[in-house]
Design an enzyme around this catalytic site. Structure first.
Site, PDB file in Angstrom:
ATOM      1  N   LYS A  10       0.836  -1.205   0.000  1.00  8.89           N
ATOM      2  CA  LYS A  10       0.000   0.000   0.000  1.00  8.89           C
ATOM      3  C   LYS A  10       0.872   1.257   0.000  1.00  8.89           C
ATOM      4  O   LYS A  10       0.707   2.152  -0.827  1.00  8.89           O
ATOM      5  CB  LYS A  10      -0.892   0.004   1.242  1.00  8.89           C
ATOM      6  N   GLY A  54     -25.400  12.200   7.646  1.00  8.94           N
ATOM      7  CA  GLY A  54     -24.825  11.993   8.981  1.00  8.94           C
ATOM      8  C   GLY A  54     -23.491  12.656   9.191  1.00  8.94           C
ATOM      9  O   GLY A  54     -23.335  13.537  10.029  1.00  8.94           O
ATOM     10  N   SER A  55     -22.475  12.242   8.431  1.00  6.92           N
ATOM     11  CA  SER A  55     -21.146  12.786   8.707  1.00  6.92           C
ATOM     12  C   SER A  55     -20.947  14.115   7.983  1.00  6.92           C
ATOM     13  O   SER A  55     -21.487  14.336   6.895  1.00  6.92           O
ATOM     14  CB  SER A  55     -20.071  11.791   8.286  1.00  6.92           C
ATOM     15  N   ARG A 111      -6.306   0.238  -1.073  1.00 10.10           N
ATOM     16  CA  ARG A 111      -7.202   0.445   0.065  1.00 10.10           C
ATOM     17  C   ARG A 111      -7.452  -0.847   0.832  1.00 10.10           C
ATOM     18  O   ARG A 111      -7.749  -1.881   0.246  1.00 10.10           O
ATOM     19  CB  ARG A 111      -8.556   0.987  -0.429  1.00 10.10           C
ATOM     20  N   ASP A 151     -28.409   3.243  10.023  1.00  9.30           N
ATOM     21  CA  ASP A 151     -27.828   2.997   8.703  1.00  9.30           C
ATOM     22  C   ASP A 151     -27.733   1.508   8.401  1.00  9.30           C
ATOM     23  O   ASP A 151     -27.210   0.743   9.213  1.00  9.30           O
ATOM     24  CB  ASP A 151     -26.401   3.577   8.646  1.00  9.30           C
ATOM     25  N   GLU A 187     -28.589   6.081  -1.885  1.00  8.24           N
ATOM     26  CA  GLU A 187     -27.689   6.568  -2.905  1.00  8.24           C
ATOM     27  C   GLU A 187     -28.425   6.528  -4.235  1.00  8.24           C
ATOM     28  O   GLU A 187     -29.201   5.625  -4.501  1.00  8.24           O
ATOM     29  CB  GLU A 187     -26.452   5.695  -3.013  1.00  8.24           C
ATOM     30  N   HIS A 198     -19.516  11.525  -3.879  1.00  8.83           N
ATOM     31  CA  HIS A 198     -18.220  10.894  -4.143  1.00  8.83           C
ATOM     32  C   HIS A 198     -17.334  11.758  -5.022  1.00  8.83           C
ATOM     33  O   HIS A 198     -16.173  11.461  -5.229  1.00  8.83           O
ATOM     34  CB  HIS A 198     -18.425   9.526  -4.782  1.00  8.83           C
TER      35      HIS A 198
HETATM   36  N1  GLN Z   1     -24.106   7.960   8.590  1.00 10.53           N
HETATM   37  C1  GLN Z   1     -22.969   7.598   7.822  1.00 10.53           C
HETATM   38  C2  GLN Z   1     -22.251   8.838   7.301  1.00 10.53           C
HETATM   39  O1  GLN Z   1     -22.870   9.787   6.984  1.00 10.53           O
HETATM   40  C3  GLN Z   1     -23.361   6.732   6.660  1.00 10.53           C
HETATM   41  C4  GLN Z   1     -22.168   6.292   5.872  1.00 10.53           C
HETATM   42  C5  GLN Z   1     -22.489   5.289   4.797  1.00 10.53           C
HETATM   43  O2  GLN Z   1     -23.601   5.141   4.383  1.00 10.53           O
HETATM   44  N2  GLN Z   1     -21.507   4.581   4.321  1.00 10.53           N
HETATM   45  O3  GLN Z   1     -21.051   8.851   7.180  1.00 10.53           O
END
Ligand code: GLN
Ligand code: ZN
Length: 784
Positions: free
Chosen positions: A41, A461-462, A544, A628, A694, A724
């Site tokens: 990596k 969320g994040s 990764r 989630d 998504e 993304h």
């Molecule tokens: N709640 C998480 C975030 O917002 C969801 C992440 C995900 O769906 N992979 O980061």
């Protein structure tokens, strides 16, 4: 046995041990490439960043290969895999081998070098990367070959033969491993423009000549065995596909003379028709089966295995981190020996070890007892060898009794068993868990309390994870900053995120998840029954890696996990603050799971722990809770016949987490994919009040579900822009997408949100993007 001596014994099926006893043969399907400390990596990333040269990268790679070969030779493995190393991915290596470079990469022919190779893998300044997708039901991603009727194939990578020679020069006679032609084509996708008309398997005629060249090359270099990986054989195949498979290998047969050819299958049992097809190939001398996930294959073998062929028996699990139950495996192997004969049985791994962690030696901090229950790739190699020796009567008694003691301690350890949890989980089975009221009545009750506008806006969320945040978490973990200092820093971050969302005028807020490193690890660390490794990395794609937690015992939740942060965040605003949890199925699917009870049992236990958390959040005044289930879909079994059972317990587990809340508590869930057309009824059956999903790549897939008349009554927020990418979507573009959704969905159920969490983005991207998102929602509200 030294490396050189070992080679001398390579030519008979079993060879003589120093003791004079005949040793059963052993084989490893494949091995992790990343290195015990992710050496590859770091070498790759430094090369990509132009901080080191191609030669430096090649040196790291060669050293890793050499040490792996030596390690296997020293352990006594007879059939050591070659060409399982890769700079990125074995399917991409096969694309290179066949010269199947899509025209947009402007490859000019000749041997494919790093430039073209990494452009396909990662894109370059002018062309994006090729598509990547999950390798069967693993978390490993491969590069999807793009093939059309006019690809010009050529033998454009000599990696397989070069690695064979390289090992040979080190005194190790390897078994070169190739992705088989049938699996390669089956996993490919049609190039742009020919999607509807193209039959992938029609390309067999074009790629087989290249395979023949490679085989001839390997033979000339001295190879006496070649392994073709054909894992696609475990899938649901139609008879015309199996016919193509048979035809391909009959076609190759002429080049097999003087060679032993092994066809390796893995990840599930082989269906009967495929079993017949693969065992009746006349040019093939050996077949490998996954006997860990393939109990049914065992029955097929017992029902009849062709005389004279080798059986590579995959009894050591390549997909998990548990020490093998050697006594049990030995019993299986002895039974197989009775069927295929002593000289034709080879002890092997169930799949490549690519999907397990590398070496337990690098886990000095792991609890001793737990460690005794584990085996990573390096330890699995030793297990395979020990089984082979034991079969031949040269049983290492000390090794076997240590293993038996570990198995026994795992069965009886109080850290594994929690009677109360077992009972509670067992009581769940067979019963139904649903909220008391139906979703439309619940939505009404929630709306009275929450008073949201139509097309409410929210995020997943994040929020961006800054370097500063990562530093704070790291230093807190290393006890370099005090608890008070840490809490203060995180509170400040939450307050910043709350203020920003209020300024943006978002309707349902989030706290931003600044205290979380990872959505599974954060919960695993606070639940009983989980262990964490320091170096238990598994390759996910390219450079990764992920480090899945290990679930070793009954799961329970000693203390609330998120209540403090969520209620702190709620106290900062009058708007609803979403509690943020990871669901049981996602925690399960992103962990190494215990193999001493069914997966659903473990999932139910996690569900009960999350249920406790949901109820505590509700008590603390959190009225909206998101659970989630990002990984629910990827847990789907490989074969369709098993889907219904999985979906049933997975969806049930989700419902268990929230069946006890009041009507006025709004349960959200989030999923990271839009291709759920085939599981839409299960998703409806989850009975969440709101689902955010998504939807970044195309609206069409998702919309088609609803166009086809699927009734969806709960709230739904198909992502209105792709998080993304750093690109900032315009208000018009977002409005346009929302309008498209409104054409098929009721106005009062549609939510407006990005398609996933924002943690990998920068504030400079997030702010304008969310601004435009809110503007789009407001604009449409005025038009309704
Ligand atoms: N709640 C998480 C975030 O917002 C969801 C992440 C995900 O769906 N992979 O980061
Ligand atoms: Zn997501």
């Amino acid at each position: 046995i030294s490396v050189r001596l070992h080679v001398m014994y390579m030519h008979s099926a079993s060879y003589r041990h120093r003791s004079g006893k005949k040793i059963m043969a052993s084989h490893i399907v494949g091995y992790p490439r990343m290195g015990p400390k992710r050496e590859l990596k770091f070498a790759l990333e430094s090369f990509w960043d132009k901080k080191s040269s191609a030669e430096e990268l090649e040196k790291v790679a060669a050293d890793l290969r050499a040490s792996i070969w030596k390690q296997m030779a020293d352990a006594g493995i007879k059939y050591i895999p070659g060409n399982t190393f890769s700079y990125y991915d074995q399917v991409l290596d096969t694309i290179a081998l066949l010269g199947a470079v899509p025209p947009r990469y402007n490859w000019s022919g000749g041997e494919i070098g790093f430039d073209t190779y990494f452009s396909m893998a990662r894109g370059n300044a002018s062309v994006p990367a090729m598509e990547m997708t999950k390798w069967f039901d693993t978390n490993y991603h491969f590069i999807v070959p793009e093939l059309g009727p006019d690809v010009k194939f050529s033998y454009a990578s000599h990696k397989a033969v070069n690695e064979y020679k390289e090992a040979k020069a080190l005194g190790v006679d390897t078994v070169p491993v190739l992705v088989g032609p049938f699996t390669f084509l089956s996993l490919s996708k049609p190039a742009k423009g020919v999607e509807k008309t193209f039959n992938k398997l029609s390309l067999l005629d074009k790629i087989l000549p290249i395979y023949k060249e490679v085989i001839a090359d390997l033979k000339a270099a001295g190879a006496s065995w070649i392994q073709f990986d054909e894992p696609i054989l475990v899938m649901d195949l139609e008879s015309h596909q199996l016919q193509a498979f048979t035809k391909a290998y009959s076609e190759l047969e002429s080049s097999f003379s003087g060679l032993n050819v092994l066809i390796e299958t893995y990840f599930a049992d082989v269906p009967e028709e495929a079993f017949k097809a693969v065992t009746s190939l006349s040019g093939v001398s050996a077949i490998g089966f996954d006997l860990v996930r393939g109990a049914k294959t065992l029955d097929l073998i017992k029902g009849g295995f062709p005389a004279g062929k080798y059986l590579f028996a995959g009894v050591v699990d390549g997909r998990n981190i548990w020490a093998n139950d050697l006594a049990a495996s030995l019993t299986t192997l002895q039974a197989l020996e009775g069927i295929v004969g002593k000289d034709k049985l080879v002890v092997s791994t169930s799949s490549s070890l690519l999907h397990t962690a590398v070496d337990l030696v690098n886990e000095p901090k792991l609890d001793k007892e737990i460690k005794s229950w584990l085996a990573f790739a390096a330890q699995k190699v030793v297990e395979v060898d020990a089984l082979a020796k034991a079969l031949s009567g040269a049983k290492d008694e000390a090794f076997f009794s240590a293993n038996a003691a570990a198995q026994a301690s795992r069965k009886s350890s109080p850290r594994v068993t929690n009677e109360a949890v077992q009972k509670a989980a067992a009581a769940l089975r067979g019963s139904d868990h649903r909220r008391a009221t139906n979703v439309s009545a619940r939505l009404d009750a929630q709306q009275k309390k929450l008073n949201l506008p139509i097309l409410p806006t929210t995020t997943i969320g994040s929020f961006p994870q800054t370097l500063e945040l990562r530093r704070v978490r790291r230093e807190y973990k290393a006890k370099k900053i005090s608890e008070d200092g840490y809490v203060k820093a995180i509170k400040e971050e939450i307050s910043k995120v709350v203020k920003l969302q209020e300024e943006l005028d978002i309707d349902v807020l989030v706290h931003g998840e600044p205290e979380r490193n990872d959505m599974v690890e954060y919960f695993g660390e606070q639940l009983s029954g989980f262990a964490f490794t320091a170096n238990g990395w598994v390759q996910s794609y390219g450079s990764r890696c992920v480090k899945p937690p290990i679930i070793y015992g009954d799961v329970s939740r000693p203390n609330p996990m998120t209540v403090f942060w969520s209620s702190t965040a709620q106290s900062m605003t009058k708007r609803p603050m979403k509690g943020m949890l990871t669901g049981p199925v996602t925690i399960l699917n992103w962990s190494f799971v215990r193999n001493d009870q069914p997966r659903f049992e473990t999932c139910y236990q996690i569900a009960l722990a999350i249920k406790d958390e949901v109820e505590d959040l509700e008590k603390a005044g959190i009225n909206v809770i998101q659970i989630d289930e990002a990984a629910l879909r990827e847990g789907l079994p490989l074969r369709k016949a098993e889907h219904a059972f999985y979906l049933d317990w997975a969806v049930h587990s989700f419902r268990i987490t929230n069946c006890g809340v009041q009507d006025t508590t709004q349960i959200h869930t989030h999923m990271c994919y839009s291709n759920f057309n085939d599981i839409i009824h299960s998703i409806i059956d989850m009975d969440a009040d709101v689902i955010t999903i998504e939807n970044s790549r195309s609206d069409e897939k998702l919309l088609s579900v609803f166009r086809e008349g699927v009734k969806y009554g709960a709230g739904i927020g198909p992502g209105v822009y792709d998080i993304h990418s750093p690109r900032i979507p315009s208000t018009e573009e977002i409005a346009d997408r929302v309008n498209k959704m409104l054409a098929v969905l009721d106005t009062n159920i549609l939510w407006v949100n990005p398609d996933c969490g924002l943690k990998t983005r920068k504030y400079a991207e997030v702010k304008p993007a969310l601004q435009n998102m809110v503007a789009a929602a407001k604009q449409i509200r005025t038009q309704l």
